[in-house]
Each structure stands twice: as structure tokens, then as C-alpha cells.
Motif scaffolding. Structure first.
Motif, PDB file in Angstrom:
ATOM      1  N   ASN A 118      34.224  57.188  50.286  1.00 11.09           N
ATOM      2  CA  ASN A 118      33.988  58.569  50.649  1.00 11.09           C
ATOM      3  C   ASN A 118      32.722  59.027  50.454  1.00 11.09           C
ATOM      4  OD1 ASN A 118      36.752  59.018  51.485  1.00 11.09           O
ATOM      5  ND2 ASN A 118      37.197  59.386  49.432  1.00 11.09           N
ATOM      6  N   LEU A 119      31.852  58.364  49.687  1.00 15.83           N
ATOM      7  CA  LEU A 119      30.302  58.720  49.410  1.00 15.83           C
ATOM      8  C   LEU A 119      29.495  58.445  50.525  1.00 15.83           C
ATOM      9  CD1 LEU A 119      29.808  58.009  45.623  1.00 15.83           C
ATOM     10  CD2 LEU A 119      30.249  60.216  46.562  1.00 15.83           C
ATOM     11  N   LEU A 120      29.964  57.440  51.259  1.00 10.27           N
ATOM     12  CA  LEU A 120      29.128  56.670  52.274  1.00 10.27           C
ATOM     13  C   LEU A 120      28.930  57.785  53.512  1.00 10.27           C
ATOM     14  CD1 LEU A 120      30.098  53.171  51.965  1.00 10.27           C
ATOM     15  CD2 LEU A 120      28.227  54.215  50.834  1.00 10.27           C
ATOM     16  N   PRO A 121      27.996  57.824  54.318  1.00 11.01           N
ATOM     17  CA  PRO A 121      27.942  58.546  55.601  1.00 11.01           C
ATOM     18  C   PRO A 121      28.434  57.665  56.609  1.00 11.01           C
ATOM     19  CG  PRO A 121      25.900  57.761  55.022  1.00 11.01           C
ATOM     20  CD  PRO A 121      26.674  57.435  53.760  1.00 11.01           C
ATOM     21  N   ARG A 122      29.011  58.600  57.677  1.00 10.00           N
ATOM     22  CA  ARG A 122      29.510  57.811  58.804  1.00 10.00           C
ATOM     23  C   ARG A 122      28.227  57.657  59.738  1.00 10.00           C
ATOM     24  NH1 ARG A 122      34.782  57.342  59.785  1.00 10.00           N
ATOM     25  NH2 ARG A 122      36.320  58.468  58.555  1.00 10.00           N
TER      26      ARG A 122
END
Length: 273
Positions: free
Chosen positions: A180-184
Motif C-alpha cells: 500500500n505504500l508503493l505508488p501505482r
């Protein structure tokens, strides 16, 4: 002899009786002087005996008049008796003070023991863990999502320089938190701490422990082109889920990475009032 001398002298001289005492005394002296050396010596001896007798009587009378037994003692003896009495009184006073202090000590010790026995235990609280800037807290670890790209070995070295290591992920909750911390993006991928560089298909974490299970995408790992290091992928495809996002890739690829630093909460002790 003395009687004979008197008799002899009386036979030669006349004795005058009369009221003239002065003449009689002079005559007596003259007669004694004329009587010879024996009479004079006798008179001197008698006088000395009388003086000696008078002296003995005077000394005896003085001795009898001196107080005996119950009389006043000499000054040095009186002073010694006073000193002994003073020391005795001081010793008795010190003994009484010692007994008083011992009782007070016993009382204080009993009071302290009772207080310690009923004292509530200290309350130990843990200070909250705080992470450095740009690091994110999950459970007892802080995580860094890097913005720079490095190959897998360089990423590992950088994390270690920060007192951390490439992320080790054991639970689905931890995996979901990081994902969830990673950007799409089209194909956003990040190194983490997994490799089979020593033995093919024997994946291990950077701490040397074996990987059990994992969150691989279907069909991974496949070692397509000598792929010995693992990474996490997050794309714009919403159907992708965190628990199927691991892939293997060549370790020399340049990708951003995820560091993990275990934290220890500091303890603080609060004493009860």
C-alpha cells in the motif's frame, strides 16, 4: 649522791630564812654554783627531762583531739571520690541513651519493612517507537521506500549503511502494509531481501533464514534469464492484489528498493506514590 652533796653543803653553810626572796634566790644560785659541776649537770638534766615530758604530753593531747574514722577525709581523697561518682553517673546515662536509640532503631526498621512489604510494584511503560524522517512504522520496524535505483547488491549495502537491511516479509499484514505504500505505475517494482544466489530455487532472506511460502505471483519464480533476486510489483491494474506480487529478476537490474530497520522500544519506570 645528790643527797650527800646537799647534806655536805648544808653542814658548811648557813641557811637564812626570811621574807627576802631575791636574796634567797641569789643565794641559792651561788650555793648551786659553789656546789660543783655535778650538781649543775643534775639540774640541767632535770630541766631537759621536764621539757621532753611536756612535749610528749602536748603531742599526745593533739593526737587524741584529731578526728578519727568519721572525721573529714584528706582533700585528694575527696576529689577522687567525686570523680568516681561523676563517671558512674555518666556511664548510667550513656546506657540509658543506648537503650533508647536501640528501641528507636528497631521501630524504624519495622516500619520500613512494613512499608516495603505493602509497596506497589513499579509501573513499567514503553515509550512509543518513532521512526526517522521518510521511514514508516509497522509493528516494531521502520521501513524506507527509496526513490533512487540501484542493483540488488548495492541496495543491500545501502540499507546496511543505515543500520537496516533489505525488507524481510513474513506475514500477509506486513506484505499488504508495504504494498500500500508503493505508488501505482505501469510496472513499479522494488527490491526486497530475498535471493537464491547461492543455490538455485533455495530462496533465503538476507539474514540467512529460508523463505517459507511467500507471496509470489502465479508462475513465479521461474528463473527466466538467471533471475536470482526478488522484487515486488505494483501496477495500475486494480485486480492485482498484495499477496500475489513477488517476482524474480536478474540481480544486476537497477530498481528502487525497500529497507527495514527493527526498533526497540525504550522502557521508562514510574514509581507509585
Amino acid at each position: 649522791m645528790y643527797s650527800k652533796l646537799i647534806d655536805t653543803e648544808a653542814g658548811h653553810e648557813e641557811v637564812h630564812h626570811g621574807p627576802d626572796v631575791g636574796h634567797s634566790a641569789v643565794g641559792l644560785i651561788q650555793r648551786l654554783s659553789a656546789a660543783g659541776p655535778y650538781r649543775l649537770a643534775t639540774i640541767c638534766l632535770a630541766a631537759l627531762c621536764a621539757i621532753l615530758l611536756i612535749s610528749i604530753i602536748a603531742v599526745t593531747a593533739q593526737y587524741k583531739n584529731k578526728p578519727q574514722g568519721g572525721g573529714e577525709a584528706p582533700l585528694w581523697k575527696q576529689t577522687q571520690e567525686v570523680n568516681v561518682s561523676t563517671l558512674t553517673a555518666t556511664i548510667n546515662q550513656l546506657k540509658q541513651e543506648k537503650e533508647r536509640l536501640q528501641k528507636e532503631r528497631d521501630y524504624l526498621q519495622a516500619k520500613l519493612a512494613a512499608k516495603v512489604a505493602t509497596k506497589a510494584p513499579a509501573v513499567v511503560t514503553l515509550a512509543p517507537i518513532t521512526c526517522p524522517n521518510d521511514w514508516h512504522l509497522f509493528n516494531n520496524s521502520c521501513y524506507l521506500i527509496s526513490r533512487n535505483s540501484r542493483d540488488w547488491p548495492e541496495s543491500k549495502s545501502f540499507c546496511e549503511s543505515q543500520g537496516a537491511h533489505l525488507a524481510i516479509i513474513h506475514t500477509a499484514e506486513e506484505q499488504t502494509f508495504l504494498w500500500n505504500l508503493l505508488p501505482r505505475g505501469h510496472w513499479n517494482s522494488y527490491w526486497f531481501g530475498i535471493t537464491d544466489g547461492e543455490t538455485e530455487d533455495e530462496w533465503k532472506w538476507v539474514d540467512g533464514t529460508p523463505v517459507i511460502g511467500g507471496f509470489w505471483e502465479v508462475g513465479e519464480p521461474n528463473n527466466h534469464i538467471n533471475e536470482d533476486c526478488g522484487y515486488i510489483v505494483k501496477t495500475r491494474v486494480l485486480e492485482r492484489v498484495p499477496i500475489r506480487s513477488w517476482y524474480d529478476a536478474p540481480c544486476h537490474m537497477y530498481l528502487p528498493f525497500i529497507c527495514e530497520k527493527e526498533m526497540v522500544a525504550s522502557a521508562s519506570t514510574a514509581m507509585p506514590h
